[in-house]
Design an enzyme around this catalytic site. Sequence first.
Site, PDB file in Angstrom:
ATOM      1  N   HIS A 138      -3.220   9.432  -2.733  1.00  0.00           N
ATOM      2  CA  HIS A 138      -4.076  10.621  -2.646  1.00  0.00           C
ATOM      3  C   HIS A 138      -4.216  11.107  -1.211  1.00  0.00           C
ATOM      4  CE1 HIS A 138      -5.009  10.116  -6.794  1.00  0.00           C
ATOM      5  NE2 HIS A 138      -5.593   8.951  -6.607  1.00  0.00           N
ATOM      6  N   CYS A 139      -4.157  10.199  -0.268  1.00  0.00           N
ATOM      7  CA  CYS A 139      -4.382  10.586   1.120  1.00  0.00           C
ATOM      8  C   CYS A 139      -3.458   9.810   2.036  1.00  0.00           C
ATOM      9  CB  CYS A 139      -5.838  10.337   1.513  1.00  0.00           C
ATOM     10  SG  CYS A 139      -6.202  10.785   3.209  1.00  0.00           S
ATOM     11  N   PRO A 140      -2.641  10.416   2.854  1.00  0.00           N
ATOM     12  CA  PRO A 140      -2.546  11.864   3.020  1.00  0.00           C
ATOM     13  C   PRO A 140      -1.672  12.546   1.974  1.00  0.00           C
ATOM     14  CG  PRO A 140      -1.109  10.772   4.598  1.00  0.00           C
ATOM     15  CD  PRO A 140      -1.799   9.692   3.828  1.00  0.00           C
ATOM     16  N   ILE A 169      -1.287   4.971   1.432  1.00  0.00           N
ATOM     17  CA  ILE A 169      -2.683   5.423   1.433  1.00  0.00           C
ATOM     18  C   ILE A 169      -3.136   5.582   2.877  1.00  0.00           C
ATOM     19  CG2 ILE A 169      -3.366   4.478  -0.803  1.00  0.00           C
ATOM     20  CD1 ILE A 169      -4.505   2.071   0.657  1.00  0.00           C
ATOM     21  N   SER A 170      -4.348   6.093   3.064  1.00  0.00           N
ATOM     22  CA  SER A 170      -4.852   6.376   4.407  1.00  0.00           C
ATOM     23  C   SER A 170      -4.752   5.162   5.311  1.00  0.00           C
ATOM     24  CB  SER A 170      -6.328   6.774   4.345  1.00  0.00           C
ATOM     25  OG  SER A 170      -6.539   7.776   3.413  1.00  0.00           O
TER      26      SER A 170
END
Lengths: 77, 379
Positions: A13-15, B294-295
């Site tokens: 989902h991120c980034p 992921i982040s």
Amino acid sequence: MTKRTKIDARGAHCPGPLMELIAGLRLVEKGDEIEILSNDKGSLKDIPIWVQKAGHALGSIEELQEYYSIVVEKVKT
Amino acid sequence: MSKRIIIVGSGIGGTIVANGLCNILGSEIARREISVSMLSATDKHFYQPGLFYLPFGKFRESDLYKNQKEVLDDRIHFKVDPVTKIDIQDNTITTESDNIHEYDYLVIATGSRIRPDLIPGMKQSAHWFYDLDGARRLREALEDFKGGRVVINVNAPHKCPVAPVEVTFMMHSYLKERGLLENSEITYTYPIGRLHGIEPVSNWLEPEFESLGIRSETFFNTKEIVPSKRSIETEEGASLPYELLIAIPPHSGAQLIEDSNLGVGGWVPTDPQTLLLEGSNNVFVLGDTTNIPISKAGSTAHFEADVIIENLSALITEGRWAKNYDGKVFCFIETTDEKATYISFNYENPPRVGAPNQMIHWAKIGYNRLYWLSIKGLL
């Protein structure tokens, strides 16, 4: 010989899958391919648009069970 | 024979794992059945999220770091001796002082680093806030700044995906406070066709930026910075002039990872659920070091550390697997006028952005202090 690297960006989902693709392209040589797996439907739209804008080549888009496989060739260094 | 756990790296992830293991395995450590060691390249522990406040005069430099020994449980064998090679076949680690350490379980938490050198002209011309020297230089540049075109230039991959957004908002507040907003222009650039990798964040940002008069450029992939022209040239053929350039440089993993053939770009192939090095059953990886999409953020390392503590403890004392990582991440987002919002998500549930408010801002300010307790495992 063309080398293909797989990036599994399902659940990213991120980034997000497109940012993972951009990061991945930094690490491969001109002429190599990246196969990115994404379960985000938005990738079907935003990855081809970015690939065209950035001057790389779209190899294939495949709809698999609950995710998509998109192959991109690095055309520019 | 005692089980030897070695943690390489002393950032947030490595520190939480080391302290957490001591909290759970205290009896075994006292009976010398288990030892916990940490090898680090530095004797200081940095609170990295504090760095972006520094240029704006909102954080004291002395509050950014403590001695690593101070934040570690006394039972941890801590050594400043940079690791030069990890050999996962022999279960050994070699350090700069030529010492070879054997391990039964290894935790790799070597983090990431900025690479302004990867973009021609960036190192010479740009400012950044991702390390202490860069944040200091940006503080000096801001003190001298009399107005003009400010560009916040985001490049991939980078850690803390919301930090560029926060800096853009803080830049706006800073210029407003100093009466420089009238003769300045802020432009935020992003590599893809929207303002952020997370679509809900991008959708929230668009009207926020518009209401503040912040310009944006998307599909903006930096090819080079031309110092003589004070301009950014892009892969897409655009050119953007600036008076003050704040770059978010691309990041790589630690050189040690590449030198040990553990992962291209310094990112270690890691199972997203178990956090084990792919193909291994005794090497855990966490934080920025993994290749998990992921982040790269402190909260990611923190939540991953909690899972590794549970699994390592359970494996050693009971021979069982305790739980998998669900991809949990939580990030505060500082906005303007002393307000903030946050995003929280995992592999299954995408993030949503709520309206910023002062309460969340004060929660973030509180966390800036509580960090030192949280890495000791007291929160």
